[in-house]
Design an enzyme around this catalytic site. Structure first.
Site, PDB file in Angstrom:
ATOM      1  N   GLU A 219       0.885  -1.172   0.000  1.00 26.87           N
ATOM      2  CA  GLU A 219       0.000   0.000   0.000  1.00 26.87           C
ATOM      3  C   GLU A 219       0.920   1.218   0.000  1.00 26.87           C
ATOM      4  O   GLU A 219       1.485   1.578   1.034  1.00 26.87           O
ATOM      5  CB  GLU A 219      -0.890  -0.016   1.258  1.00 26.87           C
ATOM      6  CG  GLU A 219      -1.830  -1.215   1.331  1.00 26.87           C
ATOM      7  CD  GLU A 219      -3.059  -1.054   0.436  1.00 26.87           C
ATOM      8  OE1 GLU A 219      -3.380   0.087   0.066  1.00 26.87           O
ATOM      9  OE2 GLU A 219      -3.682  -2.079   0.109  1.00 26.87           O
ATOM     10  N   CYS A 253      -1.908   9.525   2.635  1.00 26.48           N
ATOM     11  CA  CYS A 253      -1.466   8.966   1.345  1.00 26.48           C
ATOM     12  C   CYS A 253      -2.412   9.310   0.210  1.00 26.48           C
ATOM     13  O   CYS A 253      -1.987   9.446  -0.925  1.00 26.48           O
ATOM     14  CB  CYS A 253      -1.320   7.456   1.468  1.00 26.48           C
ATOM     15  SG  CYS A 253      -2.833   6.654   2.005  1.00 26.48           S
TER      16      CYS A 253
HETATM   17  P1  NAD Z   1       8.302   4.716   4.859  1.00 28.67           P
HETATM   18  O1  NAD Z   1       8.275   3.910   3.619  1.00 28.67           O
HETATM   19  O2  NAD Z   1       9.460   5.598   5.107  1.00 28.67           O
HETATM   20  O3  NAD Z   1       8.203   3.763   6.156  1.00 28.67           O
HETATM   21  C1  NAD Z   1       7.221   2.757   6.263  1.00 28.67           C
HETATM   22  C2  NAD Z   1       7.732   1.641   7.164  1.00 28.67           C
HETATM   23  O4  NAD Z   1       8.899   1.061   6.580  1.00 28.67           O
HETATM   24  C3  NAD Z   1       8.126   2.112   8.553  1.00 28.67           C
HETATM   25  O5  NAD Z   1       7.686   1.164   9.498  1.00 28.67           O
HETATM   26  C4  NAD Z   1       9.636   2.176   8.486  1.00 28.67           C
HETATM   27  O6  NAD Z   1      10.233   1.909   9.731  1.00 28.67           O
HETATM   28  C5  NAD Z   1       9.970   1.075   7.514  1.00 28.67           C
HETATM   29  N1  NAD Z   1      11.222   1.331   6.779  1.00 28.67           N
HETATM   30  C6  NAD Z   1      11.738   2.536   6.440  1.00 28.67           C
HETATM   31  N2  NAD Z   1      12.898   2.365   5.762  1.00 28.67           N
HETATM   32  C7  NAD Z   1      13.106   1.033   5.664  1.00 28.67           C
HETATM   33  C8  NAD Z   1      14.121   0.222   5.067  1.00 28.67           C
HETATM   34  N3  NAD Z   1      15.165   0.763   4.439  1.00 28.67           N
HETATM   35  N4  NAD Z   1      14.000  -1.120   5.179  1.00 28.67           N
HETATM   36  C9  NAD Z   1      12.942  -1.672   5.790  1.00 28.67           C
HETATM   37  N5  NAD Z   1      11.951  -0.954   6.380  1.00 28.67           N
HETATM   38  C10 NAD Z   1      12.025   0.378   6.314  1.00 28.67           C
HETATM   39  O7  NAD Z   1       6.918   5.534   4.875  1.00 28.67           O
HETATM   40  P2  NAD Z   1       6.452   6.664   5.881  1.00 28.67           P
HETATM   41  O8  NAD Z   1       7.322   7.847   5.698  1.00 28.67           O
HETATM   42  O9  NAD Z   1       6.263   6.098   7.227  1.00 28.67           O
HETATM   43  O10 NAD Z   1       4.982   6.973   5.287  1.00 28.67           O
HETATM   44  C11 NAD Z   1       4.779   7.825   4.194  1.00 28.67           C
HETATM   45  C12 NAD Z   1       4.609   7.074   2.897  1.00 28.67           C
HETATM   46  O11 NAD Z   1       3.666   6.047   3.044  1.00 28.67           O
HETATM   47  C13 NAD Z   1       4.041   7.981   1.805  1.00 28.67           C
HETATM   48  O12 NAD Z   1       4.640   7.662   0.583  1.00 28.67           O
HETATM   49  C14 NAD Z   1       2.560   7.611   1.769  1.00 28.67           C
HETATM   50  O13 NAD Z   1       1.915   7.883   0.547  1.00 28.67           O
HETATM   51  C15 NAD Z   1       2.614   6.149   2.076  1.00 28.67           C
HETATM   52  N6  NAD Z   1       1.365   5.682   2.658  1.00 28.67           N
HETATM   53  C16 NAD Z   1       0.556   4.879   1.925  1.00 28.67           C
HETATM   54  C17 NAD Z   1      -0.654   4.468   2.452  1.00 28.67           C
HETATM   55  C18 NAD Z   1      -1.602   3.587   1.684  1.00 28.67           C
HETATM   56  O14 NAD Z   1      -2.538   3.096   2.299  1.00 28.67           O
HETATM   57  N7  NAD Z   1      -1.404   3.363   0.409  1.00 28.67           N
HETATM   58  C19 NAD Z   1      -1.034   4.887   3.722  1.00 28.67           C
HETATM   59  C20 NAD Z   1      -0.166   5.709   4.438  1.00 28.67           C
HETATM   60  C21 NAD Z   1       1.045   6.095   3.897  1.00 28.67           C
END
Ligand code: NAD
Length: 466
Positions: A219, A253
């Site tokens: 997602e 998002c």
């Molecule tokens: P992110 O991708 O930075 O982090 C998401 C998760 O991944 C966190 O738990 C983080 O700890 C983990 N993570 C981060 N870097 C990692 C790595 N290198 N290896 C493994 N895990 C890692 O996202 P965010 O900043 O928390 O959220 C914002 C993003 O999420 C935006 O792009 C937004 O559009 C998207 N989002 C999508 C939805 C949806 O339902 N489609 C909902 C909310 C947010």
């Protein structure tokens, strides 16, 4: 190096996954009764911790209580109630048609849990995006390991408490960690990974999953357009766009990332936008009790850096100490502006104009991703249908913003770079289930058509398969 209070060690992670696999194999998660009992427990725990969760959301994101209940705790409680109401009928095997070649017989789909799931949540809706997938995982008869975001430590602390007090770790486990812990988690064999977050990290998750052939639901995000056509009901459009964009200070998002407005109504639209933002948040949005804050310094710097002072129409004020960025509208924006170079994920609304719908498609096509959402404001069914048929996007609304997420009858998910798979309601149950396809062949007769010796049976086969 991690600064978390309870980082999980490699051995703990290995043990959690091994114990969940053992527990899943006992079959204890599968009965309707156990799923209902665990969903009830989860709902009771969410109610018990509601005030603490609201407080944590306030600390981590400055989230107003109304938003916290609407989009996080209340949303999840409602999700559980509605899942419990429908679960029995979702679990029932579904009959399908049976083809001529497989007659006499009958065919059914049986819903089987996938097994041991990893659920990784982002920071922006830490309660909703942790528990909504978990509700679906439990409803479908699975075990799950939960990893929340390190960017919302107060929420993570309550989620940890809630999960560890409510469930044994061999059933639902909480793993605290940053990138090193998540990397260790991704080295384990799961039966399914459900990830919500950015497309960049989504790609890391999918690469790790590919090594073990683990299926993923992703997602993700993207730049979601909001198209305001010349025949739109402007007052309603403006109200709904302001609401959808500035909820959670734009850290949503599916928030409209930018507006494409028809040139003939651009000035009227901008004037109404300004009036509405001032009506909702006041002349000093920093004093409004209804406006959230940016999650941390990094994101505050990133979003502030996207503001071009020459293009500010409304807002533009920032305060680094409180991570406040005012609801901001940027006018006369073009694709060359920095704000159009990445998903904004903050309270900046760039407004671009168009002459004809082909200009809209050209803008969407020049941006890197198939958007997660698209919003169409128009009274014309023809225009609505043309945009739906032309632009590739996950889901969206006609004459509204973000509210499609609140209809659990609709699957929620992206397409292409904005995501793989979908959930919510029965779609969440299906996301965490495997549909076992079973043909039951009759034994009261036996048609010898497909058995050797084949002799001249091919003549009949040709007729049958025509
Ligand atoms: P992110 O991708 O930075 O982090 C998401 C998760 O991944 C966190 O738990 C983080 O700890 C983990 N993570 C981060 N870097 C990692 C790595 N290198 N290896 C493994 N895990 C890692 O996202 P965010 O900043 O928390 O959220 C914002 C993003 O999420 C935006 O792009 C937004 O559009 C998207 N989002 C999508 C939805 C949806 O339902 N489609 C909902 C909310 C947010």
């Amino acid at each position: 190096m991690t600064n978390l209070p309870h980082p999980s060690s490699e051995q703990e992670i290995i043990d959690i996954v091994a114990n969940q696999r053992k527990f899943f194999k006992t079959g204890a998660t599968k009965s309707y009764e156990s799923r209902i009992e665990n969903l009830s427990k989860l709902k009771a725990a969410l109610i018990h911790y509601e005030a603490e969760l609201h407080e944590a959301l306030k600390q981590d994101l400055g989230k107003p209580e109304f938003e916290a209940y609407l989009s996080e705790t209340g949303f999840t409680q409602h999700d559980i109630s509605s899942t419990m109401k429908r679960l029995k009928s979702w679990m029932k095997p579904k009959r399908t048609l049976t083809s001529l070649l497989t007659q006499p017989g009958s065919s059914k789909l049986y819903y089987a849990p996938l097994g041991v799931n990893l659920i990784i949540a982002p920071y922006n809706y830490p309660i909703n995006l942790t528990f909504s997938p978990l509700v679906a995982a439990i409803a479908a008869g699975n075990t799950a390991v939960i990893k929340t975001s390190e960017m919302t430590p107060n929420c993570s602390a309550i989620i940890r408490k809630l999960i560890t007090e409510t469930f044994p770790p061999e059933y639902i486990a909480y793993v605290e960690g940053e990138i090193p812990e998540t990397t260790l988690l991704l080295q384990q064999k799961f039966d399914h990974i459900f990830f919500t977050g950015s497309p960049q990290v989504g790609s890391i998750i999918m690469s790790a999953a590919a090594k073990q052939l683990t299926p993923v639901t992703l997602e993700l995000g993207g730049k979601s357009p909001c198209i305001v056509h010349k025949d739109a009901k402007l007052d309603i459009a403006v109200k709904r766009i302001v609401n959808g964009k500035f909820l959670n200070a734009g850290q949503t998002c599916i928030a409209p990332d930018y507006v494409l407005v028809h040139e003939s109504i651009k000035e009227a639209f901008l004037a109404k936008l300004k009036a509405r933002i001032i009506y909702v948040y006041g002349e000093e949005a920093s004093q409004s009790p209804d406006f959230a804050r940016i999650v941390n310094d990094n994101h505050f710097q990133r979003i502030s850096g996207l503001i071009d002072a020459d293009k500010v129409w409304v807002g533009g004020q920032t305060d680094a100490a409180t991570h406040f960025i005012a609801p901001t509208v940027l006018r006369d924006v073009t694709l060359e502006d920095k704000v159009m170079s990445e998903e904004i994920f903050g309270p900046l609304l760039p407004v671009l104009e168009y002459k004809q719908l082909s200009d809209v498609y050209a803008v969407v096509d020049q941006l890197p991703q198939h958007p997660l959402a698209c919003y169409i404001y128009s009274e014309s069914v023809e225009v609505q249908q043309e945009i739906i048929g032309t632009v590739q996007f996950g889901g969206g609304c006609i004459n509204d913003c973000i509210m499609h997420i609140a209809n659990h009858y609709l699957p929620f998910g992206g397409v292409g770079e904005s995501g793989i798979g979908a959930y919510h309601g029965i779609h969440g149950f299906e996301c965490f289930s495997h549909k076992k396809a079973i043909l039951k062949s009759a034994t009261f007769m036996d048609i010898p058509l497909v058995y050797a010796p084949y002799k001249d049976k091919i003549k009949f086969l040709r007729k049958l398969l025509k």
